[in-house]
Write an enzyme that holds these catalytic residues in place. Structure first.
Site, PDB file in Angstrom:
ATOM      1  N   SER A 191       0.862  -1.184   0.000  1.00 44.07           N
ATOM      2  CA  SER A 191       0.000   0.000   0.000  1.00 44.07           C
ATOM      3  C   SER A 191       0.895   1.230   0.000  1.00 44.07           C
ATOM      4  CB  SER A 191      -0.876   0.026   1.251  1.00 44.07           C
ATOM      5  OG  SER A 191      -1.503   1.288   1.386  1.00 44.07           O
TER       6      SER A 191
ATOM      7  N   TYR B 264       0.114  -0.961  10.585  1.00 45.41           N
ATOM      8  CA  TYR B 264      -0.278  -1.327   9.216  1.00 45.41           C
ATOM      9  C   TYR B 264       0.764  -0.819   8.228  1.00 45.41           C
ATOM     10  CZ  TYR B 264      -3.177  -1.100   4.902  1.00 45.41           C
ATOM     11  OH  TYR B 264      -3.672  -1.214   3.623  1.00 45.41           O
TER      12      TYR B 264
ATOM     13  N   ALA C  23       3.849  -2.942   8.328  1.00 48.35           N
ATOM     14  CA  ALA C  23       3.625  -4.216   7.639  1.00 48.35           C
ATOM     15  C   ALA C  23       3.678  -4.030   6.129  1.00 48.35           C
ATOM     16  CB  ALA C  23       2.262  -4.789   8.052  1.00 48.35           C
TER      17      ALA C  23
HETATM   18  N1  NAD Z   1      -8.745  -0.147  -0.431  1.00 45.63           N
HETATM   19  C1  NAD Z   1      -7.712   0.676  -0.557  1.00 45.63           C
HETATM   20  O1  NAD Z   1      -7.836   1.915  -0.701  1.00 45.63           O
HETATM   21  C2  NAD Z   1      -6.303   0.135  -0.561  1.00 45.63           C
HETATM   22  C3  NAD Z   1      -5.231   0.987  -0.768  1.00 45.63           C
HETATM   23  C4  NAD Z   1      -3.941   0.480  -0.789  1.00 45.63           C
HETATM   24  C5  NAD Z   1      -3.735  -0.886  -0.602  1.00 45.63           C
HETATM   25  N2  NAD Z   1      -4.784  -1.689  -0.380  1.00 45.63           N
HETATM   26  C6  NAD Z   1      -4.525  -3.121  -0.152  1.00 45.63           C
HETATM   27  O2  NAD Z   1      -5.332  -3.881  -1.030  1.00 45.63           O
HETATM   28  C7  NAD Z   1      -5.716  -5.092  -0.396  1.00 45.63           C
HETATM   29  C8  NAD Z   1      -7.229  -5.236  -0.391  1.00 45.63           C
HETATM   30  O3  NAD Z   1      -7.805  -4.095   0.238  1.00 45.63           O
HETATM   31  P1  NAD Z   1      -9.376  -3.970   0.420  1.00 45.63           P
HETATM   32  O4  NAD Z   1      -9.669  -2.530   0.591  1.00 45.63           O
HETATM   33  O5  NAD Z   1     -10.089  -4.742  -0.635  1.00 45.63           O
HETATM   34  O6  NAD Z   1      -9.565  -4.685   1.849  1.00 45.63           O
HETATM   35  P2  NAD Z   1     -10.919  -5.228   2.511  1.00 45.63           P
HETATM   36  O7  NAD Z   1     -10.785  -4.958   3.969  1.00 45.63           O
HETATM   37  O8  NAD Z   1     -12.114  -4.712   1.791  1.00 45.63           O
HETATM   38  O9  NAD Z   1     -10.834  -6.795   2.243  1.00 45.63           O
HETATM   39  C9  NAD Z   1      -9.895  -7.597   2.892  1.00 45.63           C
HETATM   40  C10 NAD Z   1     -10.378  -9.022   2.889  1.00 45.63           C
HETATM   41  O10 NAD Z   1      -9.458  -9.786   3.697  1.00 45.63           O
HETATM   42  C11 NAD Z   1     -10.209 -10.621   4.561  1.00 45.63           C
HETATM   43  N3  NAD Z   1      -9.472 -10.865   5.798  1.00 45.63           N
HETATM   44  C12 NAD Z   1      -9.157  -9.967   6.773  1.00 45.63           C
HETATM   45  N4  NAD Z   1      -8.548 -10.589   7.782  1.00 45.63           N
HETATM   46  C13 NAD Z   1      -8.439 -11.904   7.439  1.00 45.63           C
HETATM   47  C14 NAD Z   1      -7.907 -13.045   8.091  1.00 45.63           C
HETATM   48  N5  NAD Z   1      -7.364 -12.971   9.310  1.00 45.63           N
HETATM   49  N6  NAD Z   1      -7.960 -14.235   7.461  1.00 45.63           N
HETATM   50  C15 NAD Z   1      -8.537 -14.331   6.235  1.00 45.63           C
HETATM   51  N7  NAD Z   1      -9.065 -13.282   5.577  1.00 45.63           N
HETATM   52  C16 NAD Z   1      -9.025 -12.084   6.175  1.00 45.63           C
HETATM   53  C17 NAD Z   1     -11.479  -9.832   4.856  1.00 45.63           C
HETATM   54  O11 NAD Z   1     -12.530 -10.673   5.332  1.00 45.63           O
HETATM   55  C18 NAD Z   1     -11.773  -9.188   3.507  1.00 45.63           C
HETATM   56  O12 NAD Z   1     -12.570 -10.027   2.680  1.00 45.63           O
HETATM   57  C19 NAD Z   1      -5.115  -5.040   1.024  1.00 45.63           C
HETATM   58  O13 NAD Z   1      -3.878  -5.711   1.023  1.00 45.63           O
HETATM   59  C20 NAD Z   1      -4.906  -3.551   1.256  1.00 45.63           C
HETATM   60  O14 NAD Z   1      -3.889  -3.304   2.185  1.00 45.63           O
HETATM   61  C21 NAD Z   1      -6.060  -1.226  -0.358  1.00 45.63           C
END
Ligand code: NAD
Length: 173
Positions: free
Chosen positions: A150, A163, A166
């Site tokens: 991220s 976060y 990580a």
């Molecule tokens: N959304 C953003 O703006 C953004 C920006 C930069 C990076 N990211 C990265 O993109 C990726 C996806 O982001 P997102 O916004 O779709 O996240 P989200 O929170 O919508 O989805 C994350 C998914 O991971 C699952 N999860 C969480 N903890 C878990 C566990 N212990 N075991 C199994 N599954 C688990 C959740 O149930 C969920 O379905 C992440 O790695 C996030 O860091 C997102």
């Protein structure tokens, strides 16, 4: 007007494993890989959204992705999920390590426990999933691993120090 989506024939029948595929970006990836004709498995802790996604994708493509319910904070569960995906798909040629949880907790609120919790849900499982899947990919002659970081760690965001650490660690990985 609906534009036809691009087709990537090299993804047809490929085994693809997505972590955190039950909602958000991961769910969009599960759907998109399935539309390419890939054989998709995904891991998520949340059953309700994951089962709903399976139904949706099955209705769209005629084939449901394989949902593995697991808590990726548990390394044994990570290894079991990798084995289940390989057994179900025949092989895993693409791994997308996407699962994460961006709890807000600033400098003063972080405890030893919450720090470890954040690193286990945002960093540790990515390494152990790579470790579990890589030998299968090597036997198949190769594969692709995509680890989701991220830009958060570049932005000096005060509410997510663990976060951000990580996500910076994933760049090192
Ligand atoms: N959304 C953003 O703006 C953004 C920006 C930069 C990076 N990211 C990265 O993109 C990726 C996806 O982001 P997102 O916004 O779709 O996240 P989200 O929170 O919508 O989805 C994350 C998914 O991971 C699952 N999860 C969480 N903890 C878990 C566990 N212990 N075991 C199994 N599954 C688990 C959740 O149930 C969920 O379905 C992440 O790695 C996030 O860091 C997102």
């Amino acid at each position: 007007m609906t534009l036809p989506s691009s087709q990537f024939p090299d993804l047809r029948d490929r085994g693809v494993l997505v972590t955190g595929g039950g909602s958000g970006i991961g769910a969009a990836l599960v759907e998109a890989f399935a539309r390419q004709g890939a054989r998709v498995a995904f891991v998520d802790i949340a059953a309700e959204s994951s089962l709903a996604l399976c139904e949706k994708v099955a209705a769209q493509t005629g084939q449901a992705p394989h949902f593995i319910q697991a808590d990726l904070r548990n390394v044994e569960a990570v290894r079991a999920a990798a084995d289940e995906a390989v057994a179900k798909l025949g092989s895993v040629r693409v791994l997308v390590n996407n699962a994460a949880r961006d709890d807000r907790q600033g400098l003063e609120a972080v405890t030893e426990e919450s720090w470890d919790e954040s690193l286990s849900v945002n960093l540790r499982h990515l390494f152990f999933m790579c470790q579990a899947v890589a030998p299968h990919m090597q036997r198949q002659g190769g594969g692709s691993i995509v680890n989701f970081s991220s830009i958060a760690f570049l932005l000096n965001m005060p509410e997510i120090p663990a976060y951000s650490t990580a996500k910076a660690g994933i760049i090192g990985l």
